[in-house]
Design a protein around this motif. Sequence first.
Motif, mmCIF file in Angstrom:
data_model
loop_
_atom_site.group_PDB
_atom_site.id
_atom_site.type_symbol
_atom_site.label_atom_id
_atom_site.label_comp_id
_atom_site.label_asym_id
_atom_site.label_seq_id
_atom_site.Cartn_x
_atom_site.Cartn_y
_atom_site.Cartn_z
ATOM 1 N N VAL A 67 23.496 -19.615 -15.249
ATOM 2 C CA VAL A 67 22.313 -20.158 -15.928
ATOM 3 C C VAL A 67 22.714 -21.380 -16.735
ATOM 4 N N ASN A 68 21.782 -22.326 -16.891
ATOM 5 C CA ASN A 68 22.035 -23.507 -17.714
ATOM 6 C C ASN A 68 20.714 -24.127 -18.148
ATOM 7 N N PHE A 69 20.541 -24.304 -19.465
ATOM 8 C CA PHE A 69 19.378 -25.013 -19.991
ATOM 9 C C PHE A 69 19.552 -26.509 -19.755
ATOM 10 N N SER A 70 18.437 -27.204 -19.502
ATOM 11 C CA SER A 70 18.467 -28.659 -19.430
ATOM 12 C C SER A 70 18.767 -29.204 -20.821
ATOM 13 N N PRO A 71 19.231 -30.464 -20.918
ATOM 14 C CA PRO A 71 19.575 -31.025 -22.232
ATOM 15 C C PRO A 71 18.449 -30.935 -23.259
ATOM 16 N N SER A 72 17.216 -31.078 -22.826
ATOM 17 C CA SER A 72 16.086 -30.991 -23.761
ATOM 18 C C SER A 72 15.732 -29.552 -24.101
ATOM 19 N N GLY A 73 16.157 -28.618 -23.270
ATOM 20 C CA GLY A 73 15.813 -27.210 -23.463
ATOM 21 C C GLY A 73 14.505 -26.808 -22.828
ATOM 22 N N HIS A 74 13.829 -27.732 -22.135
ATOM 23 C CA HIS A 74 12.510 -27.445 -21.567
ATOM 24 C C HIS A 74 12.561 -26.830 -20.173
ATOM 25 N N LEU A 75 13.738 -26.877 -19.543
ATOM 26 C CA LEU A 75 13.918 -26.272 -18.226
ATOM 27 C C LEU A 75 15.151 -25.388 -18.254
ATOM 28 N N LEU A 76 15.171 -24.409 -17.358
ATOM 29 C CA LEU A 76 16.307 -23.507 -17.243
ATOM 30 C C LEU A 76 16.644 -23.337 -15.766
ATOM 31 N N ALA A 77 17.883 -23.625 -15.402
ATOM 32 C CA ALA A 77 18.320 -23.488 -14.010
ATOM 33 C C ALA A 77 19.118 -22.205 -13.847
ATOM 34 N N SER A 78 18.988 -21.594 -12.677
ATOM 35 C CA SER A 78 19.762 -20.391 -12.364
ATOM 36 C C SER A 78 20.205 -20.440 -10.909
ATOM 37 N N GLY A 79 21.339 -19.826 -10.630
ATOM 38 C CA GLY A 79 21.839 -19.718 -9.275
ATOM 39 C C GLY A 79 22.075 -18.260 -8.941
ATOM 40 N N SER A 80 22.106 -17.964 -7.641
ATOM 41 C CA SER A 80 22.116 -16.558 -7.255
ATOM 42 C C SER A 80 22.924 -16.305 -5.983
ATOM 43 N N ARG A 81 23.226 -15.024 -5.793
ATOM 44 C CA ARG A 81 23.856 -14.596 -4.554
ATOM 45 C C ARG A 81 22.878 -14.672 -3.386
ATOM 46 N N LYS A 83 21.645 -17.306 -2.415
ATOM 47 C CA LYS A 83 21.908 -18.645 -1.880
ATOM 48 C C LYS A 83 20.976 -19.721 -2.426
ATOM 49 N N THR A 84 20.140 -19.385 -3.388
ATOM 50 C CA THR A 84 19.172 -20.348 -3.910
ATOM 51 C C THR A 84 19.462 -20.718 -5.368
ATOM 52 N N VAL A 85 18.873 -21.846 -5.759
ATOM 53 C CA VAL A 85 18.813 -22.264 -7.153
ATOM 54 C C VAL A 85 17.345 -22.236 -7.552
ATOM 55 N N ARG A 86 17.064 -21.755 -8.740
ATOM 56 C CA ARG A 86 15.694 -21.794 -9.268
ATOM 57 C C ARG A 86 15.699 -22.563 -10.581
ATOM 58 N N ILE A 87 14.641 -23.336 -10.784
ATOM 59 C CA ILE A 87 14.441 -23.980 -12.086
ATOM 60 C C ILE A 87 13.155 -23.411 -12.681
ATOM 61 N N LYS A 93 5.228 -17.151 -19.045
ATOM 62 C CA LYS A 93 4.789 -17.061 -17.647
ATOM 63 C C LYS A 93 5.970 -16.990 -16.684
ATOM 64 N N GLY A 94 7.077 -17.600 -17.041
ATOM 65 C CA GLY A 94 8.258 -17.542 -16.190
ATOM 66 C C GLY A 94 8.065 -18.163 -14.824
ATOM 67 N N GLU A 95 7.400 -19.314 -14.762
ATOM 68 C CA GLU A 95 7.189 -19.991 -13.486
ATOM 69 C C GLU A 95 8.470 -20.686 -13.040
ATOM 70 N N SER A 96 8.698 -20.698 -11.729
ATOM 71 C CA SER A 96 9.911 -21.338 -11.221
ATOM 72 C C SER A 96 9.655 -21.981 -9.868
ATOM 73 N N THR A 97 10.552 -22.884 -9.505
ATOM 74 C CA THR A 97 10.544 -23.459 -8.168
ATOM 75 C C THR A 97 11.925 -23.267 -7.563
ATOM 76 N N VAL A 98 11.998 -23.179 -6.245
ATOM 77 C CA VAL A 98 13.234 -22.823 -5.548
ATOM 78 C C VAL A 98 13.849 -24.037 -4.871
ATOM 79 N N PHE A 99 15.166 -24.162 -4.976
ATOM 80 C CA PHE A 99 15.937 -25.215 -4.312
ATOM 81 C C PHE A 99 16.852 -24.553 -3.284
ATOM 82 N N ARG A 100 16.757 -24.997 -2.041
ATOM 83 C CA ARG A 100 17.573 -24.406 -0.972
ATOM 84 C C ARG A 100 18.396 -25.483 -0.261
ATOM 85 N N ALA A 101 19.689 -25.220 -0.086
ATOM 86 C CA ALA A 101 20.575 -26.067 0.719
ATOM 87 C C ALA A 101 21.899 -25.352 0.950
#
Length: 402
Positions: A67-81, A83-87, A93-101
Amino acid sequence: MAAPCPEDPSLERHFKGHRDAVTCVDFSLNTKQLASGSMDSCLMIWHMKPQSRAYRFAGHKDAVTCVNFSPSGHLLASGSRDKTVRIWIPNVKGESTVFRAHTATVRSVHFCSDGQSFVTASDDKTVKVWSTHRQKFLFSLSQHINWVRCARFSPDGRLIVSASDDKTVKLWDKTSRECVHSYCEHGGFVTYVDFHPSGTCIAAAGMDNTVKVWDVRTHRLLQHYQLHSAAVNALSFHPSGNYLLTASSDSTLKILDLMEGRLLYTLHGHQGPATTVAFSRTGEYFASGGSDEQVMVWKSNFDVVDYGEVTKVHRPPATLATSSRNLPEVDFPVPPGRGRSQESVQSQPQEPISMPQTLTSTLEHIVGQLDVLTQECTWEVLLCVSSSECDSNFVRNWHQRE
């Protein structure tokens, strides 16, 4: 047990809510929130304010590894087993979008200091760089020959450092996308790596129970510590650059004084391996997580005089320049008589160990300060107010995708 001295680190709070081992922790900019990830596939956001409810984010299909907060603290990134990254937008509400590669477990995620991009490391043997606001994969760095456990941006965003199970630490130029240097001194898998706040040094932790510090300009090994009796799983620099915090499978946390080249404290609290550590942005607190499913928050206490300086706005150096302060070269072996009560959660001061005279020569380096932003934003208005263009674009683009 005698009360701890005021200058000793002290356990402030511990959070229970994860249902499996804690793998990662990170503080928000204003230290009001602490994020943690776990093998239970969930992300938790703990509120430092007493009696506040924690947020549990479910979205990943497998263990959350980073996990890592963005410098401003307004976003939070996470990685997982999975194979995806979510921001995530870290509100109720815990809304997120998925990054796949990636094609295997994502082990590490870290935002660049400007928030415009982030870097990931994976078991697919690659390091990948992504655009935050465009929400897309940009390019890969692919010279490791085994799993990549960690990747971090330098404070100025020009360099990337990565650590791998191929027993190397690699330094990359972000612009040319070329490997600048490979550090091969570790005798086992390299579990974690990070830049000193000045950007002139890196520290790496390994399965060989060691921590090593190199100068990224001369590529010379500056310091070597062998203090833990098991693998070192994570480390974190104090924002002043004077201290280094480590977490180990021997269940302890250790705080090293880098300027004196000595062990300051050994902390006992976790039952079983300590898997992760992170200082807050000011260094006033640090957090740890372990296989015991616990998240612990400690008050540093030992560097109170530096907080005023650390919280001022400092710009990271544009280039690697000569400094006026010194980091001593140290080869620190395992000290005798390490045994201490595993049940004590308070800090245990370690007797200073005198260093051989031949190891007192120094290399110049910058002991800079983190570029700590001073603005704060309440979580209730995260969706409608953003102090960075990057985060605003992300929120806007996220809703457009929906």
